[in-house]
Design a protein around this motif. Structure first.
Motif, PDB file in Angstrom:
ATOM      1  N   LEU A  18      -2.810   5.883  -2.060  1.00 29.39           N
ATOM      2  CA  LEU A  18      -1.951   6.675  -1.200  1.00 29.39           C
ATOM      3  C   LEU A  18      -2.727   7.735  -0.420  1.00 29.39           C
ATOM      4  O   LEU A  18      -2.806   7.707   0.797  1.00 29.39           O
ATOM      5  CB  LEU A  18      -0.917   7.369  -2.089  1.00 29.39           C
TER       6      LEU A  18
ATOM      7  N   ASP B 286      -0.845   0.302  17.002  1.00 35.95           N
ATOM      8  CA  ASP B 286       0.464   0.492  16.385  1.00 35.95           C
ATOM      9  C   ASP B 286       0.785  -0.614  15.405  1.00 35.95           C
ATOM     10  O   ASP B 286       1.220  -0.364  14.286  1.00 35.95           O
ATOM     11  CB  ASP B 286       1.549   0.519  17.471  1.00 35.95           C
ATOM     12  N   VAL B 287       0.572  -1.841  15.875  1.00 34.06           N
ATOM     13  CA  VAL B 287       0.892  -2.964  15.000  1.00 34.06           C
ATOM     14  C   VAL B 287       0.086  -2.859  13.717  1.00 34.06           C
ATOM     15  O   VAL B 287       0.607  -2.991  12.606  1.00 34.06           O
ATOM     16  CB  VAL B 287       0.590  -4.290  15.721  1.00 34.06           C
TER      17      VAL B 287
ATOM     18  N   ARG C 122      -1.310  -0.281  12.442  1.00 31.07           N
ATOM     19  CA  ARG C 122      -0.975   0.894  11.650  1.00 31.07           C
ATOM     20  C   ARG C 122       0.279   0.658  10.833  1.00 31.07           C
ATOM     21  O   ARG C 122       0.343   0.978   9.655  1.00 31.07           O
ATOM     22  CB  ARG C 122      -0.763   2.063  12.615  1.00 31.07           C
ATOM     23  N   VAL C 123       1.253   0.086  11.493  1.00 34.94           N
ATOM     24  CA  VAL C 123       2.513  -0.180  10.802  1.00 34.94           C
ATOM     25  C   VAL C 123       2.271  -1.094   9.616  1.00 34.94           C
ATOM     26  O   VAL C 123       2.719  -0.851   8.500  1.00 34.94           O
ATOM     27  CB  VAL C 123       3.517  -0.814  11.780  1.00 34.94           C
ATOM     28  N   LYS C 124       1.507  -2.161   9.898  1.00 33.83           N
ATOM     29  CA  LYS C 124       1.252  -3.112   8.832  1.00 33.83           C
ATOM     30  C   LYS C 124       0.511  -2.451   7.667  1.00 33.83           C
ATOM     31  O   LYS C 124       0.855  -2.609   6.511  1.00 33.83           O
ATOM     32  CB  LYS C 124       0.407  -4.241   9.399  1.00 33.83           C
TER      33      LYS C 124
ATOM     34  N   PHE D 112       0.392   0.606   6.827  1.00 37.63           N
ATOM     35  CA  PHE D 112       1.226   1.560   6.113  1.00 37.63           C
ATOM     36  C   PHE D 112       2.148   0.845   5.140  1.00 37.63           C
ATOM     37  O   PHE D 112       2.286   1.225   3.982  1.00 37.63           O
ATOM     38  CB  PHE D 112       2.032   2.375   7.120  1.00 37.63           C
ATOM     39  N   ARG D 113       2.768  -0.203   5.635  1.00 33.22           N
ATOM     40  CA  ARG D 113       3.648  -0.980   4.765  1.00 33.22           C
ATOM     41  C   ARG D 113       2.888  -1.483   3.549  1.00 33.22           C
ATOM     42  O   ARG D 113       3.335  -1.361   2.416  1.00 33.22           O
ATOM     43  CB  ARG D 113       4.189  -2.185   5.520  1.00 33.22           C
TER      44      ARG D 113
ATOM     45  N   VAL E 215       2.105   1.281   1.083  1.00 31.19           N
ATOM     46  CA  VAL E 215       3.260   1.741   0.314  1.00 31.19           C
ATOM     47  C   VAL E 215       3.675   0.694  -0.707  1.00 31.19           C
ATOM     48  O   VAL E 215       3.961   1.006  -1.861  1.00 31.19           O
ATOM     49  CB  VAL E 215       4.436   2.070   1.251  1.00 31.19           C
ATOM     50  N   ILE E 216       3.667  -0.552  -0.268  1.00 33.05           N
ATOM     51  CA  ILE E 216       4.089  -1.612  -1.190  1.00 33.05           C
ATOM     52  C   ILE E 216       3.151  -1.679  -2.377  1.00 33.05           C
ATOM     53  O   ILE E 216       3.570  -1.771  -3.528  1.00 33.05           O
ATOM     54  CB  ILE E 216       4.173  -2.961  -0.452  1.00 33.05           C
TER      55      ILE E 216
ATOM     56  N   TYR F 261       1.369   0.646  -3.574  1.00 26.37           N
ATOM     57  CA  TYR F 261       1.576   1.818  -4.418  1.00 26.37           C
ATOM     58  C   TYR F 261       2.803   1.655  -5.298  1.00 26.37           C
ATOM     59  O   TYR F 261       2.792   1.953  -6.490  1.00 26.37           O
ATOM     60  CB  TYR F 261       1.700   3.072  -3.552  1.00 26.37           C
ATOM     61  N   LEU F 262       3.879   1.190  -4.696  1.00 26.44           N
ATOM     62  CA  LEU F 262       5.098   1.003  -5.480  1.00 26.44           C
ATOM     63  C   LEU F 262       4.866  -0.007  -6.593  1.00 26.44           C
ATOM     64  O   LEU F 262       5.358   0.152  -7.711  1.00 26.44           O
ATOM     65  CB  LEU F 262       6.246   0.530  -4.577  1.00 26.44           C
TER      66      LEU F 262
END
Lengths: 410, 550
Positions: free
Chosen positions: B420, B510-511, B513-515, B517-518, B521-522, B524-525
């Motif tokens: 994270l 952007d693409v 970065r979005v990917k 980030f997802r 997070v995934i 990490y969860l």
């Protein structure tokens, strides 16, 4: 001013700790508990003080009414404890430890800090943290109520203590007991007394040889145990604190993520919001883990620190009594040698002997009782702790799983 | 683009790395050095290939084929152009990044030509840029498919978005070693590359690199590509304290603090390498290729040292730029840029805040691990003192359970940190790189404005000369006017070019970065969930013990 509200989950605590029949804590009772039932039905937090409403239900004849309530403050509980402590008739008993003073300082400080930092966080974050702190305050409040209640119930169930006159006054007398806090002189006296007591204790421990092996062993055991359990309690407290901090930091994570979501816009927003929401829920669960650990683990340990302390006091009293007895013996011998005041010396010696034997017998009973109580309480609380930890871990795992499953696909 | 996080060491590779490796650098090394001009920007605009600037920029819609011819003139002039000796395949990489897609068949058709265009040209970037734009225009539609098929929640694989042919490059940084002793010592890392990209000589090999090499690479990439509107992934920061500790400490005494520092740095270097390699243009850059391939020590990038003259110069430049950033308010006519700049700023602020709260989480959890360990010990002591045997056993079990929980907490704290917190920090730095690129555009705008103003002045001067009837001066003035007219035109083109380039880059950024980030997070969860499941097991084993107390 906050009347207590029984929130979910917190109810587990109170019945178990306070309802004498269920706790199994006291085995010395004839389980005739319907004859005298005491509980704290309400409590009011007023700035510096907490006012407890002590409610009694009884079938005993000496009480004027079968059911009644009075309002008491913490100092009055201490007064009651001191009356028992000083009473020589009760020298052979373990006096139930007094409840600790209600301490909201930590909570108040945190609330203040939060207020100061209000500018630096979003409204949402602020309100969440405020809620958390208020919940904490409430939890501390409930705990102090529970501890005062436990003190009273133990007295009420004890075959000897329940009949104590002071206890009756405490329960019944509708006016203030006018227990003013000790003024300076009395405080100094009190300090002096306790100082004396502890030096005496040390002296005795060093010089007084016990005639009974059992007590010698008990003394050693209690001392060692006391240190170990005190240490464990401190560490447990630190651990639950750290757990709470972790839970609280989820708040900022969650709100930080939400804000990020707004900036990111449609592409990530839904995703982020789901995650932020999960963190919020996870936080609540972690918070519960922390508070349950506190209740089941730390409090149990803490209680037995205090009870152990009371047991140590008992042993001390007995030793003192033994010392007195031996002294009386010496006096008697001397009197007989001088052939002066023999009768008085004999009487004194007899008294001391009786006292000593009485204390020794009672003490043995009490110590065994303490052991049994301790084992039962630990068993119960450890099981409950483990079950709660399991429940919370499962809840969190489930929460995370469903979050992962439901995360919107790109 | 996927973020790539491999923590394990890779097996040592390619025994006997070919001696031919040496020929590469010789060809490349001089190429890698951009022309030493005072102002990079002006150099590009005015010194190298005027021709190149015109062609791609003007045509937005011509086919790639058309593009190629004007590009030929690109090959001779700039020094870097002599990449021609390497007839490498597919400039597909850059296209992949820009257009994301089905390996532009179109491009591949013309590969020899394309490859001869050094996509890494400082100015050639323009040419490559133009070409890429063309290709991407055609391929735009394919974009979404690629991501879906390639997407995997695990942060493990780093695949270049590619055609079914799966262009793939994966870099591991491992085996940190301390070389030498005392203040002259340094940390060397093994950089292992696995790839099927054709312009690399092998599929799988390693080289040793030191930290300053990484910084040097970054610096070169910035110098060459920033003004083309590329977002250059930032390199890990220098740390005087950490490094000195390592230098002066002995291997045996490596305390956990230094070990942590080394591990952090190693992970950061790995992320850096993978981010850089995902960018097709940067991947094909000769300096980058040399960095990953050259099987010998790279020439010391002495200029990365903070105290060197180049370092000081850089610092001064940076100060100047900062002042510039603050004082020059650009007249923004482009709505897109206006919005994006705003968004970037808020993103930056918000990420920093988020990062701070992540760091707090890491600290608290580490504290939790420590206090749990302390409690476990205290419980063990209590258990040994307790005389009631079954209670004592139960307490002992409690101590062991808590010990296990402690390990779980500790591991989770590490996940909190590496998954994270560190990744978010990387993003903050990437946003900085984006801001740098935006600023480059502002600078080109400034240059353009300046040129316009100067042109006006020259015109004025000429008019004056004409009025005064000074024919000799008129002639000179006329020349100047023409010169500046050219400059104005070129700087305008440059500005428009960089604006377009940035827009393209940002789309991809952007693409990606979005990917990322997802994915972050995934992952990490998932880690969090695993921790909870482990905790479940711990308590499940404990309960019967507690119940056994008699």
């Amino acid at each position: 001013m906050a009347p207590i509200l029984f929130q979910d989950g917190m109810e587990d605590v109170l019945p178990s700790e306070t309802n004498g029949t269920k706790s199994g804590r006291s085995d010395t009772v004839d389980l005739n508990d319907s004859t005298l039932q005491v509980d704290i039905s309400d409590a009011l937090s007023e700035r510096e003080k907490v006012k407890f409403t002590v409610h009694t239900k009884t079938t005993l004849p000496d009480y004027a009414k079968p059911e009644f309530s009075v309002v008491r403050q913490h100092e009055e509980f201490i007064w009651l404890h001191d009356r028992f402590d000083e009473n020589e008739d009760y020298a052979g008993y373990i006096i139930p430890p007094p409840p600790p003073r209600p301490d909201f300082d930590a909570s108040r400080e945190k609330l203040q800090k939060l207020g100061e930092g209000e500018g630096s966080m979003t409204k949402e974050e602020f309100s969440k943290m405020k809620q958390e702190l208020e919940a904490e305050y409430l939890a501390t409040f409930k705990k102090t109520v529970a501890m005062h209640e436990v003190f009273l119930t133990r007295l009420a169930q004890h075959t000897v203590f329940r009949n104590d006159h002071n206890f009756k006054v405490f329960l019944e007398y509708e006016q203030d007991l006018s227990v003013r806090t000790k003024n300076k002189k009395e405080k100094v006296e009190g300090l002096f007394k306790s100082f004396n007591k502890s030096t005496d204790e040390i002296l005795l421990a060093a010089t007084q040889k016990d005639v009974d092996d059992y007590f010698e062993r008990e003394k050693t055991f209690l001392l060692e145990y006391h240190m170990a359990i005190k240490d464990a309690t401190t560490k447990a407290d630190k651990m639950t604190q750290a757990h709470k901090s972790v839970a609280d930091s989820y708040i900022q994570l969650s709100s930080g993520l939400s804000q990020l979501g707004t900036i990111e816009g449609p592409r990530l927003e839904k995703f982020i919001n789901k995650v932020a929401d999960t963190f919020e829920k996870a936080r609540k669960v972690e918070g519960r883990v922390s508070s349950d650990e506190d209740l089941k683990l730390s409090d149990t340990l803490r209680y037995y620190v205090r009870d152990g302390s009371a047991a140590k006091d008992l042993l001390y009293r007995r030793l003192r009594c033994l010392a007195n007895y031996e002294q009386a013996n010496k006096n008697l011998d001397r009197a007989r040698a001088k052939n002066k005041d023999v009768h008085a010396a004999e009487l004194a010696q007899q008294n001391a002997c009786e006292k000593f034997e009485h204390i020794s017998n009672k003490a043995k009973e009490e110590l065994n009782d303490l052991k049994a109580r301790r084992v039962t309480a630990f068993k119960k609380n450890l099981i409950e702790l483990a079950e709660l930890e399991l429940k919370h871990a499962k809840a969190q795992a489930q929460l995370l799983k469903s979050c992962l499953q439901s995360l919107p696909e790109e | 683009m996927r973020l790539y996080l491999i923590v394990s060491a890779s097996p040592s590779l390619c025994p006997g790395d070919n001696p031919q490796a040496t020929h590469l650098p010789r060809a490349w090394a001089p190429l890698a050095r951009p022309p030493p001009h005072g102002s990079r920007l002006t150099a590009d605009l005015f010194s190298t290939n005027p021709g190149a600037l015109k062609s791609p920029v003007s045509e937005q819609t011509t086919t790639p084929e058309d593009q190629r011819s004007p590009e030929d003139p690109l090959t001779p002039p700039p020094p870097a152009a002599s990449l021609t000796p390497e007839p490498h395949n597919p400039g597909t990489p850059p296209d992949l990044f820009e257009s994301v897609a089905e390996g532009p068949v179109v491009v591949q058709g013309g590969s020899p030509k394309l490859s001869s265009v050094p996509l890494d040209l400082p100015a050639g970037g323009n040419g490559g840029e133009g070409k890429q734009q063309e290709v991407s225009l055609e391929e735009e539609g394919d974009e979404p498919d690629i991501f879906d098929t390639m997407s995997s929640p695990k942060l493990q694989l780093n695949q270049a978005e590619g055609d079914g042919g799966d262009e793939f490059i994966q870099i591991t940084v491992s085996d940190p070693q301390k070389i030498g002793d005392g203040m002259s010592s340094y940390m060397a890392y093994k950089v292992t590359t696995k790839t099927n990209v054709s312009y690399f000589r092998k599929k799988h090999w390693s080289v040793m690199r030191r930290f300053s090499d990484f910084l040097g690479l970054h610096r070169k990439l910035v110098e060459k590509h920033l003004h083309s509107g590329r977002v250059i992934p930032p390199a890990p920061e220098k740390s005087a304290i950490g490094t000195t500790k390592i230098k002066l400490g002995s291997d045996k005494n490596a305390d956990s603090g230094s070990l942590d520092f080394i591990e952090r740095r190693r992970a950061a270097l790995e992320r850096y390498m993978n981010r850089t390699s995902t960018h097709p243009t940067l991947r094909a850059d000769p300096d980058f290729r040399e960095f990953v391939e050259l099987d010998a020590e790279l020439p010391r990038a002495t200029q990365t040292s903070a105290l060197s003259s180049a370092g000081v110069l850089r610092l001064l430049n940076r100060v100047g730029e900062t002042v510039n950033k603050m004082t020059f308010k650009m007249d923004e006519s482009d709505q897109w840029f206006e919005e994006r700049t705003q968004q970037i700023e808020s993103l930056d602020a918000q990420l920093r805040k988020l990062h701070a709260s992540m760091e707090r989480l890491v600290n608290y959890r580490r504290e939790l691990a420590l206090s749990t360990a302390a409690f476990a010990k205290a419980t063990a002591v209590l258990s040994s003192v307790e005389e009631h045997s079954s209670l004592s056993r139960a307490l002992h079990q409690l101590s062991e359970s808590t010990e296990r929980t402690q390990t779980i907490h500790h591991a989770q704290a590490d996940a909190d940190f590496y998954v994270l917190s560190e990744n978010t920090k990387d993003y903050i730095q990437l946003i900085s790189a984006v801001k740098d690129v935006f600023h480059e555009r502002v600078k080109t705008f400034q240059t353009w404005q300046h040129a316009q103003i100067t042109l006006a002045k020259k015109r004025e001067a000429k008019a004056k000369a004409e009025l005064a009837g000074r024919m000799d001066k008129v002639q000179q003035a006329q020349e100047e006017v023409t010169e500046w007219e050219g400059k104005v035109e070129r700087s305008q083109e440059e500005f428009e070019r960089i604006s377009r380039a940035i827009k393209k880059e940002m789309e991809q950024f952007d693409v990606m970065r979005v990917k990322d980030f997802r994915d972050m997070v995934i992952k990490y969860l998932e880690d969090l969930m695993t921790s909870q499941q482990q905790i479940i097991k711990v308590w499940e084993t404990f309960i019967p013990e507690a119940k056994a107390i008699s």
